[in-house]
Scaffold this active site. Structure first.
Site, PDB file in Angstrom:
ATOM      1  N   GLU A   1       5.133  14.996   9.402  1.00 55.57           N
ATOM      2  CA  GLU A   1       4.740  16.158  10.212  1.00 55.57           C
ATOM      3  C   GLU A   1       3.221  16.123  10.358  1.00 55.57           C
ATOM      4  O   GLU A   1       2.517  15.773   9.408  1.00 55.57           O
ATOM      5  CB  GLU A   1       5.157  17.449   9.483  1.00 55.57           C
ATOM      6  CG  GLU A   1       4.804  18.724  10.247  1.00 55.57           C
ATOM      7  CD  GLU A   1       5.232  20.012   9.518  1.00 55.57           C
ATOM      8  OE1 GLU A   1       5.544  19.953   8.318  1.00 55.57           O
ATOM      9  OE2 GLU A   1       5.249  21.068  10.162  1.00 55.57           O
TER      10      GLU A   1
ATOM     11  N   HIS B   1       9.949  15.553   3.850  1.00 62.81           N
ATOM     12  CA  HIS B   1       8.862  15.043   4.698  1.00 62.81           C
ATOM     13  C   HIS B   1       7.504  15.264   4.043  1.00 62.81           C
ATOM     14  O   HIS B   1       7.390  15.981   3.042  1.00 62.81           O
ATOM     15  CB  HIS B   1       8.897  15.680   6.107  1.00 62.81           C
ATOM     16  CG  HIS B   1       8.583  17.139   6.168  1.00 62.81           C
ATOM     17  ND1 HIS B   1       9.550  18.125   6.215  1.00 62.81           N
ATOM     18  CD2 HIS B   1       7.399  17.810   6.228  1.00 62.81           C
ATOM     19  CE1 HIS B   1       8.976  19.312   6.306  1.00 62.81           C
ATOM     20  NE2 HIS B   1       7.677  19.165   6.308  1.00 62.81           N
TER      21      HIS B   1
END
Lengths: 134, 134
Positions: free
Chosen positions: B130, B79
């Site tokens: 995120e 991520h």
């Protein structure tokens, strides 16, 4: 040896939709598409305060990201690019330590007009690593 | 809305080998492993001049990265994390624009002790995003 993270590249199946998502939904500073025929990609740079995101979209039938998008139809993170001061010295040091350079081992001129090399993902935890001389 | 790229997270099947590769082969500044039992991961931070790489290794049977490593046994980029000033304002703005928040939609305290949220990869070109309040 490695310095700044120059960019994170994300391959996308729809460049316009991805640009709109970053510009309108995430509120980022999104540039105009640039064709890079030598690399078989159209790129859009997203300027963050400390680094860049590079959206990649295939240009032409031989694009190096066609295979990636076949495997990942929604898109995905394609590579990370680290800056080095001297790409030939970095390459020689990496080869000496057993890392493999993709292609013929000679730097090419990348999307920013600077010499780049790609390292074999198998040597770096499944991550395609680009090195760019700055 | 989004600010700096806080880190890029790379899931790895062997934390010691990955740390050694970044420290010894790439010459980066590699930290010590830290267990994050609340997140089911052991993390190693690699400090670059402008951002961080976060190596992720599963901690416990319920680790959220077990599935990723099953699909990507060599590891891979997991991520990207973008900084925001106000995570609740960012969440509300994203939801209003149709983006989906993972989990129950409430921020959790992340690996840096700051509130974090994860956005649905299908809404962001196959990329798990995120957000971290800084």
């Amino acid at each position: 040896m490695i310095g700044r993270l120059n960019h994170v590249a994300i391959a996308v199946p729809d460049l316009e939709a991805a640009s709109a998502q970053y510009r309108d939904t995430l509120g980022a500073n999104v540039g105009a598409p640039q064709d890079e025929p030598d690399h078989g990609v159209t790129v859009v740079f997203i300027e963050l305060p400390n680094t860049k995101i590079e959206l990649l979209y295939p240009l032409g039938d031989d694009s190096p990201i066609n295979g990636f998008l076949e495997k990942n139809p929604s898109g995905g993170i394609h590579h990370v690019c680290y800056e080095v001061d001297d790409i030939l010295a970095a390459r020689d040091q990496l080869v000496e330590k057993g890392a493999r350079i993709l292609g013929n081992g000679e730097p090419k001129i990348g999307a920013h007009g600077k010499p780049v090399l790609f390292l074999h993902p198998k040597d770096f935890q499944g991550t395609l690593v680009e090195l760019e001389q700055v």
